[in-house]
Write an enzyme that holds these catalytic residues in place. Structure first.
Site, PDB file in Angstrom:
ATOM      1  N   ARG A 118      20.159  -8.108   7.812  1.00 40.23           N
ATOM      2  CA  ARG A 118      19.641  -9.464   8.028  1.00 40.23           C
ATOM      3  C   ARG A 118      20.720 -10.446   8.459  1.00 40.23           C
ATOM      4  O   ARG A 118      20.419 -11.517   8.970  1.00 40.23           O
ATOM      5  CB  ARG A 118      18.977  -9.979   6.758  1.00 40.23           C
ATOM      6  N   ARG A 145       0.829  -1.204   0.000  1.00 41.50           N
ATOM      7  CA  ARG A 145       0.000   0.000   0.000  1.00 41.50           C
ATOM      8  C   ARG A 145       0.866   1.258   0.000  1.00 41.50           C
ATOM      9  O   ARG A 145       0.573   2.215  -0.725  1.00 41.50           O
ATOM     10  CB  ARG A 145      -0.919   0.002   1.212  1.00 41.50           C
TER      11      ARG A 145
END
Length: 118
Positions: free
Chosen positions: A89, A16
Protein backbone atom coordinates in the site's frame (compact mmCIF):
# COMPACT_ATOMS: atom_id res chain seq x y z
CA UNK A 1 -18.96 6.01 -6.26
CA UNK A 2 -18.18 3.03 -8.49
CA UNK A 3 -14.80 2.69 -6.78
CA UNK A 4 -16.43 2.64 -3.34
CA UNK A 5 -18.92 0.03 -4.54
CA UNK A 6 -16.08 -2.08 -5.97
CA UNK A 7 -14.16 -1.87 -2.69
CA UNK A 8 -17.26 -2.83 -0.69
CA UNK A 9 -17.87 -5.82 -2.97
CA UNK A 10 -14.30 -6.98 -2.42
CA UNK A 11 -14.92 -6.97 1.33
CA UNK A 12 -18.07 -9.04 0.81
CA UNK A 13 -16.14 -11.54 -1.33
CA UNK A 14 -13.37 -11.73 1.29
CA UNK A 15 -15.97 -12.31 4.03
CA UNK A 16 -17.45 -15.20 2.05
CA UNK A 17 -14.07 -16.65 1.13
CA UNK A 18 -12.85 -16.70 4.73
CA UNK A 19 -16.28 -17.33 6.34
CA UNK A 20 -16.31 -14.15 8.42
CA UNK A 21 -19.84 -13.00 9.19
CA UNK A 22 -20.76 -9.37 9.87
CA UNK A 23 -20.25 -7.53 12.19
CA UNK A 24 -16.89 -9.27 12.75
CA UNK A 25 -13.92 -7.27 11.45
CA UNK A 26 -11.15 -9.63 12.45
CA UNK A 27 -10.14 -13.03 11.21
CA UNK A 28 -7.98 -14.11 8.32
CA UNK A 29 -5.19 -11.56 7.57
CA UNK A 30 -6.25 -11.27 3.92
CA UNK A 31 -9.75 -10.30 5.01
CA UNK A 32 -8.42 -7.81 7.56
CA UNK A 33 -6.22 -6.11 4.94
CA UNK A 34 -9.10 -5.94 2.45
CA UNK A 35 -11.45 -4.57 5.10
CA UNK A 36 -8.89 -1.96 6.23
CA UNK A 37 -8.15 -0.91 2.64
CA UNK A 38 -11.86 -0.39 1.99
CA UNK A 39 -12.30 1.58 5.20
CA UNK A 40 -9.27 3.78 4.47
CA UNK A 41 -10.46 4.57 0.95
CA UNK A 42 -13.96 5.38 2.24
CA UNK A 43 -12.54 7.71 4.89
CA UNK A 44 -10.63 9.78 2.34
CA UNK A 45 -13.40 9.95 -0.27
CA UNK A 46 -15.24 12.99 1.23
CA UNK A 47 -11.96 14.93 1.39
CA UNK A 48 -11.15 13.99 -2.20
CA UNK A 49 -14.57 14.86 -3.61
CA UNK A 50 -14.69 18.20 -1.77
CA UNK A 51 -11.26 19.22 -3.04
CA UNK A 52 -12.15 18.04 -6.54
CA UNK A 53 -15.27 20.20 -6.61
CA UNK A 54 -13.61 23.33 -5.25
CA UNK A 55 -10.57 23.02 -7.51
CA UNK A 56 -12.77 22.28 -10.52
CA UNK A 57 -15.04 25.25 -9.90
CA UNK A 58 -12.43 27.83 -8.94
CA UNK A 59 -9.21 26.72 -10.66
CA UNK A 60 -9.54 24.72 -13.90
CA UNK A 61 -11.77 21.79 -14.77
CA UNK A 62 -9.29 20.03 -17.05
CA UNK A 63 -6.33 20.11 -14.69
CA UNK A 64 -8.58 19.09 -11.81
CA UNK A 65 -10.07 16.20 -13.80
CA UNK A 66 -6.61 14.84 -14.59
CA UNK A 67 -5.62 15.05 -10.91
CA UNK A 68 -8.89 13.36 -9.96
CA UNK A 69 -8.37 10.49 -12.38
CA UNK A 70 -4.79 10.02 -11.18
CA UNK A 71 -6.02 10.02 -7.57
CA UNK A 72 -8.63 7.36 -8.32
CA UNK A 73 -5.99 5.24 -10.08
CA UNK A 74 -3.60 5.52 -7.12
CA UNK A 75 -6.38 4.58 -4.68
CA UNK A 76 -7.21 1.53 -6.79
CA UNK A 77 -3.53 0.53 -6.74
CA UNK A 78 -3.49 1.21 -2.97
CA UNK A 79 -6.47 -1.07 -2.45
CA UNK A 80 -5.04 -3.84 -4.62
CA UNK A 81 -1.61 -3.58 -3.01
CA UNK A 82 -2.96 -3.54 0.54
CA UNK A 83 -5.18 -6.57 -0.11
CA UNK A 84 -2.08 -8.58 -1.06
CA UNK A 85 0.37 -7.30 1.56
CA UNK A 86 0.49 -4.37 3.96
CA UNK A 87 3.72 -3.10 2.37
CA UNK A 88 1.99 -3.03 -1.03
CA UNK A 89 0.00 0.00 0.00
CA UNK A 90 2.90 2.37 0.65
CA UNK A 91 3.82 3.60 -2.85
CA UNK A 92 0.23 4.27 -3.90
CA UNK A 93 -0.51 5.78 -0.47
CA UNK A 94 2.24 8.37 -0.90
CA UNK A 95 1.15 9.10 -4.47
CA UNK A 96 -2.50 9.59 -3.47
CA UNK A 97 -1.49 11.83 -0.55
CA UNK A 98 0.65 13.91 -2.90
CA UNK A 99 -2.29 14.25 -5.30
CA UNK A 100 -4.55 15.38 -2.46
CA UNK A 101 -2.02 18.09 -1.63
CA UNK A 102 -1.94 19.13 -5.29
CA UNK A 103 -5.74 19.42 -5.19
CA UNK A 104 -5.49 21.48 -2.00
CA UNK A 105 -3.05 23.80 -3.79
CA UNK A 106 -5.27 24.09 -6.86
CA UNK A 107 -8.33 24.79 -4.72
CA UNK A 108 -6.50 27.45 -2.70
CA UNK A 109 -5.07 29.08 -5.81
CA UNK A 110 -8.50 29.16 -7.41
CA UNK A 111 -10.19 30.55 -4.30
CA UNK A 112 -7.53 33.22 -3.83
CA UNK A 113 -7.71 34.24 -7.48
CA UNK A 114 -11.50 34.39 -7.31
CA UNK A 115 -11.85 36.36 -4.07
CA UNK A 116 -8.83 38.62 -4.35
CA UNK A 117 -9.51 39.94 -7.84
CA UNK A 118 -9.53 43.73 -8.00
Amino acid sequence: VLFLAYFAMQVIYARRKHKISPPETTGHPEFERTFRAQANCSEYFPIFISLLWVAGIFFHQGVTAVCGLLYLYTRLRYFQGYAVAAQGRLGPLYASAWLLWVLVGLALAGLLAHFLRP
